[in-house]
Scaffold this active site. Structure first.
Site, PDB file in Angstrom:
ATOM      1  N   ARG A  39      -1.600   2.368  -8.458  1.00  0.00           N
ATOM      2  CA  ARG A  39      -0.859   1.105  -8.470  1.00  0.00           C
ATOM      3  C   ARG A  39      -0.040   0.898  -9.731  1.00  0.00           C
ATOM      4  O   ARG A  39       1.144   0.579  -9.663  1.00  0.00           O
ATOM      5  CB  ARG A  39      -1.822  -0.064  -8.291  1.00  0.00           C
ATOM      6  N   HIS A  85       1.732   2.212   3.190  1.00  0.00           N
ATOM      7  CA  HIS A  85       1.295   1.312   2.113  1.00  0.00           C
ATOM      8  C   HIS A  85       0.673   0.043   2.714  1.00  0.00           C
ATOM      9  O   HIS A  85       1.367  -0.957   2.910  1.00  0.00           O
ATOM     10  CB  HIS A  85       2.501   0.963   1.234  1.00  0.00           C
ATOM     11  N   TYR A 129      17.331 -11.127   5.457  1.00  0.00           N
ATOM     12  CA  TYR A 129      18.756 -11.338   5.184  1.00  0.00           C
ATOM     13  C   TYR A 129      19.410 -10.162   4.462  1.00  0.00           C
ATOM     14  O   TYR A 129      20.626 -10.006   4.515  1.00  0.00           O
ATOM     15  CB  TYR A 129      18.955 -12.594   4.324  1.00  0.00           C
TER      16      TYR A 129
END
Length: 756
Positions: A39, A85, A129
Site C-alpha cells: 500500500r 484491487h 464525468y
C-alpha cells in the site's frame, strides 16, 4: 457443579489457545507488513505502488493508448476494483486522478479529459464525468509485458493474473517521485528530470563504482512540476542524496514588474511544490489584514492556466528584496521538502536508499528485463525456425507431400517418418494454405529463415556477453532520452537553483512607513492614533462619561508600552493603533489586560532607557526598558504584586534622586543609587507607609506616587492653580531609602501625585 465449570473453560475441539500478547503481535505484524509492501511504499524498480500499477495495467488491457479514445474513469475504476484491487472505488479514483495532475506528476502517466482538480486544491469531478487514457510515459513503463519481461501473479481471487512489477523503460521512482505513510515508516521522494536521470544511468553503466559527488554533478537536485527555486546549499542536497534523508528549501519564483511613474508590483509565476495556491493567498491576505507585513499593501490572484500572483507594496520606497524575504519567512512562498527515500528495493524489503542505490536498482531491473525479453524472443525464433525448416522441406518435396496427403488416411506419421519431420513441422505443413505453394513463397521462407538465424545469433551473443547487455540498455535509455528528454516538449528543467540572499532580519519598525501620530487614551481605556502631531491641549471628543487620560506625540514606527496595575507590561505597535476619526477601540481588545486591572502608564518605548516601577505596598525597583517589551498579547510580568497590592507608578528614570509620597502625604527623597536594578520581582522598600492594617483609613493607606529628579535642579510639581512650583531646599525630606518621610511641602497637590 465444579465439573460443569471446568468443561466450559476447556477450549472446543479445533480451537487454538495462545497468549494474547503473541496473538496480537503476530497479527499486527502481518498487517504492518501488508501495509508496507502492498500500500504505502513504492517499488524501487518501477516507482509504483500496487494501486498505480494495477490502474496502468487495466488501462492497457482496455487498449486506452495515447492515440486511442478516452474512456470514463468510472469504467476504469470499476475494472481495477473488480479484477485486481478489492478496495474502495474512491481511493482508486483518487490515485488515478493524481496520475493525471500535471502539478503533482512531473511526467503524468494518465491523460485526463475533464476536471481532474487544480493547483488551488479543488477536488476532481466525479468519476462518471471524467475520462482518461494512458500517456506515452505510461506505455514506456509497460513496454515488454507481452514478452515475459516480468513475473505475473494471480489476482486476489485467482481469476486473473497481474504483473508483480512493470518493465519500466525509465527510472519512474525518481522521475515522478512518491510519498506514503506506512506502519512505523514513511517515504517522500521528489520528482526529477528524466534527461538528468538517464545521463546519470549512462554514467553508472560506464563507471559502476562512480562516486556520489559525480552523480550530483549530473543530477543537481529535484525538478518539481510546479517549478520554483531551490535555495538549499549544494552540500546539504549532496548529503541528503548520500544518506537518503534530508530536506531542502523551495521558494516561489518572482520578478518585479514596472508599472510606470515609479510604481511597481511583484509577480509570482511559480510556487513551491504541493503548496495549494488558494490557501497561500489566504495566508498572505491574513498577513495584510493583521499588519504583520506592514510594507505589503495588497495581494490578488490573476492566474489563468498559469500562475500569476500580484503582490502590491505599501509604497514605492519599499525594497522588493526585503518584502519577499519577509514573506518567505511568514508564508508558504517558501516551503521545505523533506526527502526520505524509503523504498522496496527488491519488491519486498523496505530500505532507505541513497541516490546511487536507487539508480542501481533500476539498472539491475532493466538488465533482468532485457535478459527475460531476449530469452522470450529466442524461444519464439526457435519455434518459428522449426516451422520454417518444415516448410522448406515441404517445398523441396512438394509433389511427394501432396501425394501423401491425397493418398494416405493418416498423412502426418507418414510424412514424419519419410522426411524426418517433427510433430510441429508436420502439423504446420498440413495446415498450410494452397495459395502458399507459390514459388515466390519459398524465396520468402528462405529469406525469413536467414534473417531469424542472424537475429538468433545476435541474441545468443547478447545473452553470453554482459558488456553487450549494458550497451543495449544504454541504447534503450538514449531512445527514452530522445522521447522525454530536454529536447522533448515539457522536458526542460523547470526548477532552478539559487543561493538565498543574505538579508538580515528586518525589524518591524523598518517595514513601517514612518509617519507622525498623536496617541490619545481615555480614562476608560479607549485608545486611538490621530494623524500628525496635534496640540496636546486640543479639545477632543470622548464617549459620554469618559475623558482624556493620556495624550502624547509619537510615530507609527514607535512601540507603545502599557503598564497595568497587575504589574504587567504590554506592547502595542504604533502602526496597529486604530485611526483617530472615531473614538478609537478599547485597548483590552489589543492586549490581554484583565478587566479588574487599570492602566497605570502609557508611554513610548525608548531603547536603552530605564523606568522605575512601584507598588501600593511601598516596594519598587528600576528596570531597563528593553527588558519590559512583550512579544505577545499576554504581556510580560515585571512587578510582582500579591492580593490586595497593585502597581501604582511607572516613570522613566531621569536624574540622581528618587522622591516618593504616600497616601498619608508624607514625602521621602533618597539617592537613586540606593535602588536596585532588576528585570522582575517584588522590589525593595521605597518608603515606609501604613498599608494593609484594618483600622487604617483606606485613603491614607499605601504609597501614592514616585518620581526621579536631579537634586541640583530641585523637585517640581504643579499647584492647584496649574502653576509649576519647584522646591530646591529638600534637606528636610532627604533620608535613607525605606524611611517614613515627612509631611509634603505646602502647596503640594492634594491628590498626592507629582504630575511628572
Amino acid at each position: 457443579m465444579d465439573d460443569m465449570t471446568d468443561d466450559r473453560d476447556m477450549p472446543a475441539p479445533g480451537d487454538m489457545a495462545e497468549p494474547l500478547r503473541r496473538a496480537l503481535g503476530e497479527r499486527y505484524l502481518t498487517y504492518a507488513l501488508s501495509t508496507i509492501t502492498d500500500r504505502a511504499l513504492p517499488d524501487a524498480r518501477d516507482g509504483l505502488k500496487p494501486v498505480h500499477r494495477r490502474i496502468l495495467y487495466t488501462m492497457r488491457n482496455l487498449r486506452l493508448e495515447p492515440t486511442g479514445p478516452f474512456r470514463k474513469c468510472a469504467k476504469i475504476t470499476g475494472e481495477v476494483m473488480g479484477n485486481y484491487h478489492p478496495h474502495g472505488d474512491q481511493a482508486i479514483y483518487d490515485a488515478l486522478a493524481r496520475l493525471a495532475q500535471d502539478f503533482n506528476m512531473r511526467y503524468p502517466l494518465v491523460d485526463g479529459q475533464g476536471n481532474f482538480g487544480n493547483i488551488d486544491g479543488d477536488n476532481p469531478a466525479a468519476a462518471r464525468y471524467t475520462e482518461a487514457r494512458a500517456t506515452a510515459a505510461a506505455m514506456a513503463l509497460m513496454e515488454g509485458l507481452n514478452e515475459d519481461a516480468v513475473d505475473f501473479r494471480p489476482n486476489y481471487d485467482g481469476s486473473e493474473s497481474e504483473p508483480v512489477v512493470l518493465p519500466a523503460a525509465f527510472p519512474n521512482l525518481l522521475a515522478n517521485g512518491s510519498s506514503g505513510i506506512a506502519v512505523g515508516m514513511a517515504t517522500n521522494i521528489p520528482p526529477h528530470n528524466i534527461d538528468e536521470l538517464v545521463a546519470a544511468c549512462l554514467h553508472l553503466i560506464k563507471a559502476p563504482n562512480a562516486r556520489e559527488e559525480t552523480l550530483m554533478e549530473i543530477i543537481p537536485g529535484p525538478d518539481f512540476p510546479t517549478g520554483g527555486v531551490i535555495v538549499e546549499s549544494r552540500e546539504a542536497i549532496a548529503e541528503a542524496y548520500r544518506t537518503g534523508r534530508g530536506s531542502m528549501r523551495v521558494r516561489a519564483k518572482w520578478e518585479v514588474e514596472e508599472l510606470g511613474r515609479g510604481q511597481w508590483q511583484i509577480v509570482v509565476t511559480e510556487i513551491p511544490f504541493q503548496v495549494q495556491k488558494s490557501k497561500l493567498i489566504e495566508k498572505i491576505a491574513e498577513l495584510v489584514t493583521a499588519r504583520k507585513v506592514p510594507i505589503l499593501g495588497d495581494v490578488r490572484d490573476e492566474s489563468a492556466e498559469d500562475v500569476r500572483l500580484i503582490l502590491e507594496p505599501k509604497s514605492r520606497s519599499v525594497d522588493p528584496q526585503v518584502l519577499m524575504e519577509t514573506l518567505f519567512r511568514q508564508s508558504d512562498l517558501e516551503s521545505r521538502f523533506s526527502l526520505n527515500m524509503n523504498v522496496l528495493i527488491d519488491g519486498r524489503t523496505p530500505k532507505v536508499c541513497s541516490l546511487k542505490e536507487v539508480l542501481r536498482a533500476f539498472l539491475d531491473h532493466r538488465r533482468e528485463v532485457l535478459l527475460r525479453r531476449s530469452r522470450h524472443r529466442l524461444g519464439k525464433i526457435d519455434a518459428r525456425l522449426e516451422v520454417l525448416e518444415g516448410y522448406i522441406i515441404a517445398f523441396l518435396n512438394l509433389d511427394r507431400v501432396i501425394e501423401i496427403i491425397r493418398t494416405e488416411d493418416e498423412p502426418k506419421p507418414v510424412m514424419m517418418a519419410e522426411f524426418g519431420l517433427s510433430d510441429v513441422q508436420a502439423e504446420a505443413i498440413l495446415n498450410m494454405r494452397l495459395r502458399s505453394l507459390r514459388k515466390l513463397e519459398e524465396m520468402e521462407l528462405r529469406r525469413e529463415r536467414d534473417a531469424l538465424t542472424a537475429e538468433r545469433a545476435d541474441i545468443v551473443a547478447l545473452l553470453d556477453d554482459e558488456g553487450m547487455q549494458w550497451d543495449r540498455i544504454a541504447d534503450q535509455l538514449r531512445d527514452v532520452r530522445k522521447q522525454f528528454g530536454k529536447q522533448a516538449p515539457g522536458g526542460a528543467r523547470r526548477t532552478l537553483f539559487a543561493d538565498a540572499p543574505a538579508v538580515e532580519d528586518v525589524p518591524l519598525e523598518a517595514m513601517i512607513e514612518r509617519e507622525p501620530i498623536t496617541v490619545v487614551c481615555s480614562q476608560m481605556g479607549w485608545v486611538r492614533a490621530m494623524k500628525g502631531h496635534i496640540a496636546l491641549d486640543s479639545d477632543l471628543k470622548f464617549k459620554d462619561g469618559d475623558g482624556p487620560r493620556f495624550i502624547f506625540h509619537a510615530e507609527t514606527t514607535d512601540r507603545i508600552l502599557l503598564f497595568g496595575s497587575n504589574g504587567r507590561f504590554y506592547t502595542i505597535a504604533g502602526s496597529n493603533l486604530p485611526g483617530g476619526r472615531g473614538m478609537g477601540e478599547p485597548v483590552r481588545l489589543m492586549v490581554d489586560l484583565p478587566n479588574e486591572a487599570e492602566i497605570v502608564s502609557l508611554m513610548i518605548h525608548r531603547p536603552g532607557a530605564k523606568v522605575i516601577v512601584a507598588s501600593s505596598a511601598g516596594d519598587g525597583f528600576v528596570v531597563p526598558e528593553d527588558e519590559v517589551v512583550a512579544q505577545t498579547r499576554a504581556g510580560k510580568q515585571v512587578l510582582n504584586v500579591k492580593d490586595g497590592v497593585r502597581a501604582i507608578a511607572c516613570k522613566r528614570v531621569a536624574g540622581d534622586h528618587v522622591a516618593s509620597v504616600g497616601q498619608n502625604r508624607k514625602m521621602l527623597v533618597f539617592p537613586l543609587a540606593e535602588l536596585p536594578e532588576m528585570t522582575r520581582g517584588k522590589g525593595v522598600r521605597l518608603q515606609k507607609v501604613p498599608f494593609g492594617a484594618a483600622p487604617l483609613d483606606a485613603s491614607a493607606s499605601g504609597l501614592s506616587d514616585v518620581t526621579t529628579f536631579t537634586l541640583a535642579d530641585g523637585l517640581s510639581w504643579k499647584d492647584p492653580a496649574g502653576r509649576t512650583r519647584t522646591e530646591t531646599d529638600l534637606a528636610d525630606w532627604i533620608g535613607k531609602r525605606a524611611g517614613a518621610g515627612r509631611m509634603a511641602p505646602r502647596g503640594f497637590p492634594r491628590d498626592n501625585r507629582f504630575n511628572g
